[in-house]
Design an enzyme around this catalytic site. Structure first.
Site, PDB file in Angstrom:
ATOM      1  N   HIS A  65      62.911   1.360  78.700  1.00 40.71           N
ATOM      2  CA  HIS A  65      62.024   0.084  78.700  1.00 40.71           C
ATOM      3  C   HIS A  65      60.475   0.585  79.168  1.00 40.71           C
ATOM      4  O   HIS A  65      60.122  -0.232  79.713  1.00 40.71           O
ATOM      5  CB  HIS A  65      62.032  -1.261  78.822  1.00 40.71           C
ATOM      6  CG  HIS A  65      61.499  -2.105  77.729  1.00 40.71           C
ATOM      7  ND1 HIS A  65      62.521  -3.122  77.356  1.00 40.71           N
ATOM      8  CD2 HIS A  65      60.128  -2.418  77.328  1.00 40.71           C
ATOM      9  CE1 HIS A  65      61.841  -3.422  75.737  1.00 40.71           C
ATOM     10  NE2 HIS A  65      60.153  -3.572  76.593  1.00 40.71           N
ATOM     11  N   LEU A  68      54.176   4.037  76.617  1.00 38.83           N
ATOM     12  CA  LEU A  68      53.505   4.702  76.802  1.00 38.83           C
ATOM     13  C   LEU A  68      51.854   5.337  75.868  1.00 38.83           C
ATOM     14  O   LEU A  68      51.380   5.829  76.501  1.00 38.83           O
ATOM     15  CB  LEU A  68      53.857   6.738  76.365  1.00 38.83           C
ATOM     16  CG  LEU A  68      55.646   6.409  76.933  1.00 38.83           C
ATOM     17  CD1 LEU A  68      56.192   7.691  76.254  1.00 38.83           C
ATOM     18  CD2 LEU A  68      55.072   7.259  78.700  1.00 38.83           C
ATOM     19  N   ASN A  99      55.304  -0.507  69.711  1.00 37.19           N
ATOM     20  CA  ASN A  99      54.150  -1.258  69.152  1.00 37.19           C
ATOM     21  C   ASN A  99      53.078  -0.478  69.882  1.00 37.19           C
ATOM     22  O   ASN A  99      52.047  -0.344  70.336  1.00 37.19           O
ATOM     23  CB  ASN A  99      54.077  -2.135  70.477  1.00 37.19           C
ATOM     24  CG  ASN A  99      54.690  -2.169  71.561  1.00 37.19           C
ATOM     25  OD1 ASN A  99      54.544  -0.939  71.932  1.00 37.19           O
ATOM     26  ND2 ASN A  99      54.260  -3.023  72.677  1.00 37.19           N
ATOM     27  N   HIS A 237      64.660  -6.505  78.070  1.00 34.12           N
ATOM     28  CA  HIS A 237      63.800  -7.401  79.032  1.00 34.12           C
ATOM     29  C   HIS A 237      64.157  -8.751  79.500  1.00 34.12           C
ATOM     30  O   HIS A 237      64.401  -9.699  78.941  1.00 34.12           O
ATOM     31  CB  HIS A 237      62.621  -7.177  79.101  1.00 34.12           C
ATOM     32  CG  HIS A 237      61.991  -7.413  78.168  1.00 34.12           C
ATOM     33  ND1 HIS A 237      62.323  -8.408  76.630  1.00 34.12           N
ATOM     34  CD2 HIS A 237      61.072  -6.583  77.228  1.00 34.12           C
ATOM     35  CE1 HIS A 237      61.712  -7.773  75.672  1.00 34.12           C
ATOM     36  NE2 HIS A 237      61.259  -7.404  75.727  1.00 34.12           N
ATOM     37  N   ASP A 310      60.053  -1.838  81.939  1.00 36.27           N
ATOM     38  CA  ASP A 310      59.102  -2.509  80.783  1.00 36.27           C
ATOM     39  C   ASP A 310      57.856  -2.388  81.347  1.00 36.27           C
ATOM     40  O   ASP A 310      56.627  -2.702  81.235  1.00 36.27           O
ATOM     41  CB  ASP A 310      58.968  -4.463  81.090  1.00 36.27           C
ATOM     42  CG  ASP A 310      58.124  -5.291  78.987  1.00 36.27           C
ATOM     43  OD1 ASP A 310      58.234  -3.872  78.849  1.00 36.27           O
ATOM     44  OD2 ASP A 310      58.283  -5.880  79.213  1.00 36.27           O
ATOM     45  N   HIS A 314      47.367  -1.527  80.919  1.00 37.01           N
ATOM     46  CA  HIS A 314      46.646  -2.108  79.945  1.00 37.01           C
ATOM     47  C   HIS A 314      45.174  -1.874  80.875  1.00 37.01           C
ATOM     48  O   HIS A 314      45.538  -1.749  82.614  1.00 37.01           O
ATOM     49  CB  HIS A 314      46.712  -3.892  80.111  1.00 37.01           C
ATOM     50  CG  HIS A 314      47.772  -4.559  79.356  1.00 37.01           C
ATOM     51  ND1 HIS A 314      47.371  -4.169  78.018  1.00 37.01           N
ATOM     52  CD2 HIS A 314      49.218  -4.663  79.622  1.00 37.01           C
ATOM     53  CE1 HIS A 314      48.694  -4.604  77.399  1.00 37.01           C
ATOM     54  NE2 HIS A 314      49.330  -4.660  78.032  1.00 37.01           N
TER      55      HIS A 314
END
Ligand SMILES: [Zn+2]
Length: 434
Positions: A65, A68, A99, A237, A310, A314
């Site tokens: 999970h 990238l 996403n 998750h 996960d 950011h």
């Protein structure tokens, strides 16, 4: 993947391959990128040698999970920086979530992602295709075509499939294709306005809460649909004790359900939000000590098949926003092994072989990936770990383009000493012994 087809002799380490039943002082010989032999005192003229004395020699770790961010969000991460972070964290393969912008809902987008990974990546990249067109939750993407192009599973991660009939259709298609759905399990109407787990801590901090049932009710629906359709479901998750119980019941009833737990959900509780603010904001959120304990037991008893990160990079200015507006997610690739060894292995909470299986064979089986073990003919992917290496998490040294982690300054024990993909050494710990 022809880019990874080198020769290497890994000598003198302790090989532990839970799926292959190997546990002992052995050498591993890789020829043309594949495992060609395991044995004591192997010789191979002209083959480069990697000295693994004092190290654990493990099947290449697979992170099921990972975000990238390429294409579309290259200021957060790229395939180049994300796979470099994976290599530095001892991860040989990443399953990457769709996403991105655009989201891979057409086969040519999956192919272009794989081309880009071949050109710029330094570990294996396995794309997840969209479940619905544009991740809009309205119309099914061409799942069979995405699988033919190389998608190893399907998700609209970050967004849920709220329409149960559509989810049933998707699982029916997944059953035919033989590739799992790994949907984002969240009823957004229940979690709306929430920035952390709904409980005593969110009340104390005066922050909007995301109730456990927002996750659990969606898992309940999806395991039921998986049982009904026979469509393989990999619960992404997993974060609550109740969700784990639903997965246990579904598996006991014979449904084709697997699941994963994130490293941070095993290590931190919602109390971390009080200390770390937005660096502890993720979805699903950090839960309670009861959940953490249950998930640890679930990992130890085999109810949970995979640990994953996960990894959700950011930019600093995005995470500097107030709690209500900062994006969900933390990076994880470069702290995964350190956290797993420090909090699971060295504490005795979960046996070493179980932790290793959850990073290798578990995710490989859930997504039908090559590797996850070190049998002759398998990909020559090896994670070398120094279980005794003490180190401090310094985000400024991350290979990842982003630094959003609550673990800055943590003292950990256990670190990737070297990462080998297809016989090629893609990372060596500069402060380590190899
Ligand atoms: Zn998700």
């Amino acid at each position: 993947m022809s880019a990874f087809s080198d020769d290497l002799l890994i000598r003198g380490g302790h090989v532990l391959d839970p799926a292959g039943g190997v546990d002992g002082e052995l050498d591993v010989l890789i020829r043309s990128g594949r495992v060609s032999g395991l044995g004591a005192h192997l010789m191979a003229a002209g083959v480069p040698v990697l000295d693994a004395t004092g190290l654990l020699v493990l099947p290449g770790f697979i992170d099921a999970h990972v975000h990238l961010r390429e294409p579309g969000f290259e200021h957060k991460e790229t395939i180049a920086t994300g796979t470099a972070a994976a290599a530095a964290g001892g991860i040989c393969a990443v399953v990457c979530m769709p996403n991105t912008r655009p989201a891979p809902d057409r086969p040519e987008q999956v192919r272009s992602l794989l081309d880009r990974a071949r050109d710029t990546g330094c570990v294996r990249v396995y794309p997840i295709g969209c479940i619905t067109r544009g991740r809009s939750g309205r119309e099914l993407a061409p799942l069979a075509e995405l699988a033919d192009a190389g998608a190893v599973g399907f998700s609209d991660d970050g967004d849920s499939i709220e329409d149960g009939a559509l989810m049933e259709q998707a699982l029916t298609a997944a059953q035919t294709i033989g590739r799992p759905l790994c949907p984002h399990e969240e009823i957004k109407a229940v979690t709306a306005g929430g920035v952390m787990h709904a409980g005593q801590v969110s009340q104390r901090l005066g922050l909007g809460g995301m109730p456990a049932r927002g996750e659990e009710d969606m898992i309940a629906r999806d395991v039921r649909l998986s049982a009904r359709t026979g469509g393989p479901l990999h619960v992404a998750h997993l974060s609550t004790a109740g969700g784990l119980e639903l997965v246990r019941q579904a598996r006991a009833g014979g449904a084709p359900v697997t699941c994963e737990v994130m490293t941070h959900h095993l290590v931190l509780t919602d109390e971390a939000v009080a200390t770390h603010g937005t660096q502890a904001k993720m979805s699903p959120p950090l839960r309670t000590a009861v959940d953490t304990a249950a998930l640890t037991v679930g990992l130890a008893d085999g109810s949970i098949q995979a640990i994953a990160t996960d990894h959700a990079p950011h930019a600093a200015d995005e995470k500097a926003l107030p709690m209500e507006r900062a994006p969900f997610g933390i990076v994880g690739l470069e702290t995964a092994i350190g956290l797993s060894f420090t909090y699971l292995v060295h504490t005795g909470a979960v046996p070493l072989a179980t932790v290793v299986a959850a990073w290798t064979w578990g995710p490989a089986r859930a997504f039908g990936l090559p590797g996850g073990r070190l049998a002759v003919g398998d990909p020559g992917d090896v994670t070398l770990v120094d279980p005794k290496r003490d180190w401090t998490v310094r985000p400024e040294e991350f290979r990842s383009r982003s630094r959003n982690t609550p673990f800055a300054g943590y003292r950990l024990k256990g670190k990737a000493a070297a990462t080998v993909v297809g016989g090629r050494v893609v990372y060596r710990d500069p402060g380590g012994r190899t």
